[in-house]
Write a protein that holds these residues in place. Structure first.
Motif, PDB file in Angstrom:
ATOM      1  N   MET A   1     -11.084  -9.034  -0.243  1.00  0.00           N
ATOM      2  CA  MET A   1      -9.966  -8.922  -1.443  1.00  0.00           C
ATOM      3  C   MET A   1      -8.728  -8.891  -0.657  1.00  0.00           C
ATOM      4  N   ASN A   2      -7.930  -9.951  -0.927  1.00  0.00           N
ATOM      5  CA  ASN A   2      -6.371  -9.967  -0.548  1.00  0.00           C
ATOM      6  C   ASN A   2      -5.534  -9.445  -1.970  1.00  0.00           C
ATOM      7  N   ALA A   3      -5.237  -8.046  -1.829  1.00  0.00           N
ATOM      8  CA  ALA A   3      -4.339  -7.681  -3.099  1.00  0.00           C
ATOM      9  C   ALA A   3      -3.104  -8.118  -2.803  1.00  0.00           C
ATOM     10  N   GLY A   4      -2.538  -8.358  -4.141  1.00  0.00           N
ATOM     11  CA  GLY A   4      -1.038  -8.492  -4.120  1.00  0.00           C
ATOM     12  C   GLY A   4      -0.232  -7.477  -5.121  1.00  0.00           C
ATOM     13  N   LEU A   5       0.826  -7.303  -4.925  1.00  0.00           N
ATOM     14  CA  LEU A   5       1.605  -6.293  -5.544  1.00  0.00           C
ATOM     15  C   LEU A   5       2.657  -7.199  -6.246  1.00  0.00           C
ATOM     16  N   PRO A  47      12.249   0.790 -15.991  1.00  0.00           N
ATOM     17  CA  PRO A  47      12.217  -0.691 -15.891  1.00  0.00           C
ATOM     18  C   PRO A  47      12.191  -0.545 -14.106  1.00  0.00           C
ATOM     19  N   GLY A  48      11.346  -1.693 -13.738  1.00  0.00           N
ATOM     20  CA  GLY A  48      11.289  -1.947 -12.215  1.00  0.00           C
ATOM     21  C   GLY A  48      10.358  -0.968 -11.302  1.00  0.00           C
ATOM     22  N   LEU A  49       9.598   0.246 -12.157  1.00  0.00           N
ATOM     23  CA  LEU A  49       8.758   1.192 -11.665  1.00  0.00           C
ATOM     24  C   LEU A  49       7.286   0.872 -12.379  1.00  0.00           C
ATOM     25  N   SER A  50       7.040  -0.229 -12.696  1.00  0.00           N
ATOM     26  CA  SER A  50       5.831  -0.566 -13.210  1.00  0.00           C
ATOM     27  C   SER A  50       5.003  -1.643 -12.469  1.00  0.00           C
ATOM     28  N   LEU A  51       4.187  -1.483 -12.015  1.00  0.00           N
ATOM     29  CA  LEU A  51       3.534  -2.520 -10.877  1.00  0.00           C
ATOM     30  C   LEU A  51       2.021  -2.695 -11.286  1.00  0.00           C
ATOM     31  N   VAL A  52       1.772  -3.988 -10.835  1.00  0.00           N
ATOM     32  CA  VAL A  52       0.001  -4.212 -10.842  1.00  0.00           C
ATOM     33  C   VAL A  52      -0.439  -4.760  -9.539  1.00  0.00           C
ATOM     34  N   ALA A  53      -1.443  -4.267  -9.082  1.00  0.00           N
ATOM     35  CA  ALA A  53      -1.987  -4.541  -8.052  1.00  0.00           C
ATOM     36  C   ALA A  53      -3.233  -5.781  -8.256  1.00  0.00           C
ATOM     37  N   THR A  54      -3.064  -6.927  -7.795  1.00  0.00           N
ATOM     38  CA  THR A  54      -3.881  -8.097  -8.295  1.00  0.00           C
ATOM     39  C   THR A  54      -5.102  -8.562  -7.086  1.00  0.00           C
ATOM     40  N   ASP A  55      -6.026  -9.292  -7.320  1.00  0.00           N
ATOM     41  CA  ASP A  55      -6.733  -9.686  -6.684  1.00  0.00           C
ATOM     42  C   ASP A  55      -6.232 -10.992  -6.071  1.00  0.00           C
ATOM     43  N   ASP A  56      -7.028 -11.757  -5.020  1.00  0.00           N
ATOM     44  CA  ASP A  56      -6.529 -13.036  -4.757  1.00  0.00           C
ATOM     45  C   ASP A  56      -6.340 -14.235  -5.769  1.00  0.00           C
ATOM     46  N   GLY A  57      -7.072 -13.703  -6.816  1.00  0.00           N
ATOM     47  CA  GLY A  57      -7.147 -14.707  -7.972  1.00  0.00           C
ATOM     48  C   GLY A  57      -6.078 -14.390  -8.980  1.00  0.00           C
ATOM     49  N   LEU A  94      -6.327  -0.210  -3.145  1.00  0.00           N
ATOM     50  CA  LEU A  94      -5.311  -0.445  -4.240  1.00  0.00           C
ATOM     51  C   LEU A  94      -4.669   0.521  -4.473  1.00  0.00           C
ATOM     52  N   GLY A  95      -5.265   1.635  -4.629  1.00  0.00           N
ATOM     53  CA  GLY A  95      -4.196   2.971  -4.885  1.00  0.00           C
ATOM     54  C   GLY A  95      -3.208   3.293  -3.953  1.00  0.00           C
ATOM     55  N   LEU A  96      -3.616   3.236  -2.727  1.00  0.00           N
ATOM     56  CA  LEU A  96      -2.647   3.096  -1.708  1.00  0.00           C
ATOM     57  C   LEU A  96      -1.455   2.330  -1.743  1.00  0.00           C
ATOM     58  N   LEU A  97      -1.957   0.964  -1.753  1.00  0.00           N
ATOM     59  CA  LEU A  97      -1.023  -0.196  -2.024  1.00  0.00           C
ATOM     60  C   LEU A  97       0.019   0.110  -3.084  1.00  0.00           C
ATOM     61  N   LEU A  98      -0.653   0.617  -4.269  1.00  0.00           N
ATOM     62  CA  LEU A  98       0.258   0.888  -5.398  1.00  0.00           C
ATOM     63  C   LEU A  98       1.258   2.033  -5.231  1.00  0.00           C
ATOM     64  N   LEU A  99       0.816   3.128  -4.737  1.00  0.00           N
ATOM     65  CA  LEU A  99       1.558   4.178  -4.369  1.00  0.00           C
ATOM     66  C   LEU A  99       2.866   4.002  -3.582  1.00  0.00           C
ATOM     67  N   HIS A 100       2.226   3.214  -2.355  1.00  0.00           N
ATOM     68  CA  HIS A 100       3.315   2.782  -1.263  1.00  0.00           C
ATOM     69  C   HIS A 100       4.518   1.946  -1.941  1.00  0.00           C
ATOM     70  N   GLY A 101       3.988   1.084  -2.840  1.00  0.00           N
ATOM     71  CA  GLY A 101       4.747   0.110  -3.548  1.00  0.00           C
ATOM     72  C   GLY A 101       5.825   0.716  -4.372  1.00  0.00           C
TER      73      GLY A 101
END
Length: 165
Positions: A1-5, A47-57, A94-101
């Motif tokens: 899975m290629n996650a996006g943020l 504001p600006g500090l609510s993020l989602v991680a998504t799959d390639d779809g 994904l958790g690490l991606l979200l925390l780093h972002g």
């Protein structure tokens, strides 16, 4: 899975709420017994500090968001965060991606500390936070009484984790 943020938007709410509810059902994610309404959620987050991680779809697989720790001016640079990953997507980074972002954005916005209170039984979250550069500050004993789930009727401890930006 290629996650996006990306930024969380109101159209993500159904997925965010579902993932939040899954965390609540496990009994080791929050003292809350139900997700807030969408309006309550967005009004209370920075504001600006609510993020989602998504799959390639583009499907939302996890989220992170922050709230102010205090309304006092001296704590203006300190925030508290939450991070939740869909149980079906756990273990994929994904958790690490979200925390780093979240940390990068918080730093860019002038915040200097991110913190979170984590139940000591939530070993995956404690490990994730340590991997993301958070340090354990201490244990708050019997900080609140659990009102639902497998720990209903018990006093719970939390571990305070912190990252200096």
């Amino acid at each position: 899975m290629n996650a996006g943020l990306r930024d969380m938007v109101p159209a993500d709410w159904a997925a965010v709420e579902r993932i939040y509810a899954a965390g609540i059902a496990g009994g080791n994610a929050t003292f809350a017994d139900a997700p807030p309404t969408m309006e309550e959620f967005f009004v209370s987050r920075i504001p600006g500090l609510s993020l989602v991680a998504t799959d390639d779809g583009g499907a939302v697989q996890g989220w992170a968001a922050a709230t102010p720790t205090s309304s006092r001016e001296v704590y203006r640079g300190v925030i508290e965060h939450s991070v939740y990953v869909d149980p079906a997507a756990a273990g994929q980074g994904l958790g690490l991606l979200l925390l780093h972002g979240l940390a990068g954005r918080a730093r860019d916005l002038g915040y200097w500390t991110i913190q979170s209170s984590i139940f000591p039984e939530n070993l995956p979250s404690l490990a994730l936070h340590a991997k993301a550069g958070f340090r354990r500050i201490g244990r708050r004993e019997r900080i609140a009484h659990m009102g639902y789930g497998p720990h209903a009727g018990t006093w719970r401890d939390t571990i305070l984790m912190e990252q200096r930006l």
